[in-house]
Design a protein around this motif. Structure first.
Motif, mmCIF file in Angstrom:
data_model
loop_
_atom_site.group_PDB
_atom_site.id
_atom_site.type_symbol
_atom_site.label_atom_id
_atom_site.label_comp_id
_atom_site.label_asym_id
_atom_site.label_seq_id
_atom_site.Cartn_x
_atom_site.Cartn_y
_atom_site.Cartn_z
ATOM 1 N N HIS A 16 0.857 -1.187 0.000
ATOM 2 C CA HIS A 16 0.000 0.000 0.000
ATOM 3 C C HIS A 16 0.893 1.237 0.000
ATOM 4 C CE1 HIS A 16 -3.302 2.705 0.989
ATOM 5 N NE2 HIS A 16 -2.507 3.240 1.906
ATOM 6 N N PHE A 17 0.649 2.139 -0.954
ATOM 7 C CA PHE A 17 1.447 3.350 -1.065
ATOM 8 C C PHE A 17 0.615 4.567 -0.657
ATOM 9 C CE2 PHE A 17 3.494 0.526 -4.197
ATOM 10 C CZ PHE A 17 4.797 0.547 -3.697
ATOM 11 N N THR A 18 1.213 5.417 0.131
ATOM 12 C CA THR A 18 0.553 6.639 0.580
ATOM 13 C C THR A 18 0.739 7.743 -0.450
ATOM 14 O OG1 THR A 18 2.513 7.492 1.716
ATOM 15 C CG2 THR A 18 1.076 5.996 2.960
ATOM 16 N N THR A 19 0.016 8.838 -0.271
ATOM 17 C CA THR A 19 0.192 9.997 -1.140
ATOM 18 C C THR A 19 1.629 10.494 -1.076
ATOM 19 O OG1 THR A 19 -2.122 10.647 -0.867
ATOM 20 C CG2 THR A 19 -0.583 12.356 -1.611
ATOM 21 N N ARG A 20 2.189 10.465 0.112
ATOM 22 C CA ARG A 20 3.591 10.887 0.265
ATOM 23 C C ARG A 20 4.522 9.982 -0.536
ATOM 24 N NH1 ARG A 20 6.675 12.011 6.051
ATOM 25 N NH2 ARG A 20 8.696 12.602 5.156
ATOM 26 N N ASP A 21 4.217 8.683 -0.587
ATOM 27 C CA ASP A 21 5.028 7.757 -1.381
ATOM 28 C C ASP A 21 4.970 8.131 -2.860
ATOM 29 O OD1 ASP A 21 5.696 6.298 0.883
ATOM 30 O OD2 ASP A 21 4.022 4.886 0.620
ATOM 31 N N PHE A 22 3.784 8.518 -3.341
ATOM 32 C CA PHE A 22 3.658 8.931 -4.735
ATOM 33 C C PHE A 22 4.528 10.156 -5.017
ATOM 34 C CE2 PHE A 22 0.133 6.051 -4.988
ATOM 35 C CZ PHE A 22 -0.051 5.798 -6.330
ATOM 36 N N LEU A 23 4.515 11.108 -4.114
ATOM 37 C CA LEU A 23 5.312 12.313 -4.293
ATOM 38 C C LEU A 23 6.806 11.990 -4.264
ATOM 39 C CD1 LEU A 23 3.267 14.726 -1.990
ATOM 40 C CD2 LEU A 23 3.167 14.571 -4.487
ATOM 41 N N GLU A 24 7.191 11.091 -3.380
ATOM 42 C CA GLU A 24 8.596 10.689 -3.301
ATOM 43 C C GLU A 24 9.006 9.913 -4.547
ATOM 44 O OE1 GLU A 24 11.638 8.250 -0.292
ATOM 45 O OE2 GLU A 24 9.533 8.601 0.272
ATOM 46 N N ALA A 25 8.115 9.054 -5.018
ATOM 47 C CA ALA A 25 8.407 8.254 -6.213
ATOM 48 C C ALA A 25 8.574 9.143 -7.443
ATOM 49 C CB ALA A 25 7.291 7.238 -6.450
ATOM 50 N N GLU A 26 7.823 10.230 -7.500
ATOM 51 C CA GLU A 26 7.965 11.148 -8.626
ATOM 52 C C GLU A 26 9.376 11.744 -8.659
ATOM 53 O OE1 GLU A 26 5.664 14.970 -10.607
ATOM 54 O OE2 GLU A 26 5.717 14.766 -8.426
ATOM 55 N N VAL A 27 9.875 12.134 -7.501
ATOM 56 C CA VAL A 27 11.224 12.703 -7.419
ATOM 57 C C VAL A 27 12.269 11.662 -7.828
ATOM 58 C CG1 VAL A 27 12.965 13.686 -5.877
ATOM 59 C CG2 VAL A 27 10.563 14.366 -5.645
ATOM 60 N N VAL A 28 12.124 10.429 -7.339
ATOM 61 C CA VAL A 28 13.061 9.357 -7.683
ATOM 62 C C VAL A 28 13.023 9.083 -9.187
ATOM 63 C CG1 VAL A 28 13.601 6.914 -7.362
ATOM 64 C CG2 VAL A 28 12.912 8.309 -5.399
ATOM 65 N N PHE A 29 11.833 9.037 -9.744
ATOM 66 C CA PHE A 29 11.668 8.802 -11.183
ATOM 67 C C PHE A 29 12.424 9.869 -11.979
ATOM 68 C CE2 PHE A 29 9.623 8.846 -15.286
ATOM 69 C CZ PHE A 29 9.206 7.537 -15.512
ATOM 70 N N LEU A 30 12.245 11.114 -11.596
ATOM 71 C CA LEU A 30 12.913 12.218 -12.289
ATOM 72 C C LEU A 30 14.424 12.149 -12.108
ATOM 73 C CD1 LEU A 30 10.447 15.115 -11.360
ATOM 74 C CD2 LEU A 30 10.698 14.022 -13.601
ATOM 75 N N GLN A 31 14.873 11.745 -10.941
ATOM 76 C CA GLN A 31 16.309 11.627 -10.703
ATOM 77 C C GLN A 31 16.924 10.549 -11.590
ATOM 78 O OE1 GLN A 31 16.280 10.939 -6.465
ATOM 79 N NE2 GLN A 31 16.649 13.105 -5.977
ATOM 80 N N VAL A 32 16.231 9.424 -11.736
ATOM 81 C CA VAL A 32 16.735 8.349 -12.597
ATOM 82 C C VAL A 32 16.870 8.831 -14.040
ATOM 83 C CG1 VAL A 32 16.203 6.071 -13.568
ATOM 84 C CG2 VAL A 32 15.877 6.489 -11.125
ATOM 85 N N LEU A 33 15.951 9.687 -14.455
ATOM 86 C CA LEU A 33 15.987 10.225 -15.819
ATOM 87 C C LEU A 33 16.830 11.496 -15.917
ATOM 88 C CD1 LEU A 33 12.297 9.819 -17.079
ATOM 89 C CD2 LEU A 33 14.211 8.240 -17.278
ATOM 90 N N ASP A 34 17.526 11.850 -14.831
ATOM 91 C CA ASP A 34 18.315 13.097 -14.791
ATOM 92 C C ASP A 34 17.453 14.304 -15.138
ATOM 93 O OD1 ASP A 34 20.712 11.848 -14.061
ATOM 94 O OD2 ASP A 34 21.155 11.341 -16.146
#
Length: 207
Positions: free
Chosen positions: A97-115
Motif C-alpha cells: 500500500h502506497f501513501t500519497t507521500r510515497d507517490f510524491l517521493e516516487a515522482e522525485v526518484v523517477f525524475l532523478q533516474v531520468l536526470d
C-alpha cells in the motif's frame, strides 16, 4: 518483469481514460528510458532510495503510475490529480500500500533516474499521428486505415520490447502505418503505393 509492467501501464491508462498522447508518452518515459536505466542507478549504490533498494514489482508498478502522472502534467491542460492515481494503485497494486507521500517521493526518484530529462516530443505516437493525418489527406484509401488497429500494433510493439529494433521513433511510426495498412485495408483496395510514399523524400523525416 518488463512485459507485465508494460501491460500494467497500458491497463492503467485505460482505467484512467487518458488520451493516446499521454499513454504513449508514459510508455516512452517508463519502458524506453526509466526501466532500462534502473540497473545503472541502483548498481553499487548503497544509499539508493528505498523504492529502488530492492526493486520490487510493486514499486515498479508505482513508477509506471508515476510515468502516467508526469505525462499527464506535460500534455493535459487539467492533469490527473494524485488522488486518482493513488485510488487506482490501492485497487491494482496488491503487494504493498502506497501513501500519497510515497507517490510524491516516487515522482522525485523517477525524475532523478531520468536526470530530470522528461521531454516526450520524440516518441513514436507523435510522429505516427502526423504521418497518419498526412496519409489520410493525400489518399482516399487512407479513410480505410483503422486507427485503433494502429494503436493495437503500437501496444504490441511495446509489449514485445521491439521499440529499439528500428533506428528512430520516426522509422517506428512509418513501419506501424505500413503494417496497419497491409492488415486493415482490403487487398483489393491496395491501389496506393504506401511503402514508396513513406520513403518519399518529402517524408524523409519519418524514415
Amino acid at each position: 518483469m518488463r512485459l507485465p509492467l508494460v501491460e500494467f501501464l497500458i491497463q492503467s491508462t485505460q482505467e484512467l481514460d487518458v488520451g493516446q498522447i499521454v499513454k504513449y508518452a508514459a510508455l516512452s518515459l517508463f519502458a524506453d528510458r526509466f526501466y532500462p536505466s534502473l540497473s545503472r542507478s541502483a548498481q553499487g549504490n548503497d544509499k539508493a532510495n528505498w523504492l529502488l533498494q530492492p526493486v520490487r514489482e510493486s514499486n515498479l508498478q508505482l513508477f509506471a503510475l508515476i510515468s502516467i502522472w508526469i505525462s499527464s502534467k506535460i500534455h493535459d491542460s487539467c492533469p490527473l490529480p494524485v488522488k486518482c492515481l493513488k485510488f487506482l494503485g490501492d485497487t491494482t497494486i496488491k503487494e504493498q500500500h502506497f501513501t500519497t507521500r510515497d507517490f510524491l517521493e516516487a515522482e522525485v526518484v523517477f525524475l532523478q533516474v531520468l536526470d530530470f530529462e522528461i521531454g516526450t516530443a520524440n516518441n513514436a505516437f507523435v510522429f505516427f499521428e502526423e504521418l497518419y493525418i498526412q496519409f489520410k489527406g493525400i489518399a482516399k484509401v487512407g479513410e480505410l486505415l483503422n486507427f485503433e488497429a494502429c494503436m493495437d500494433i503500437m501496444d504490441l510493439v511495446y509489449e514485445k520490447e521491439e521499440t529499439s529494433l528500428l533506428h528512430s521513433s520516426r522509422s517506428l511510426a512509418a513501419s506501424i502505418l505500413v503494417a496497419s495498412y497491409v492488415i486493415t485495408v482490403p487487398k483489393k483496395k491496395w491501389e496506393f503505393p504506401v511503402l514508396p510514399w513513406a520513403r518519399h523524400p518529402k517524408l524523409s523525416q519519418f524514415v
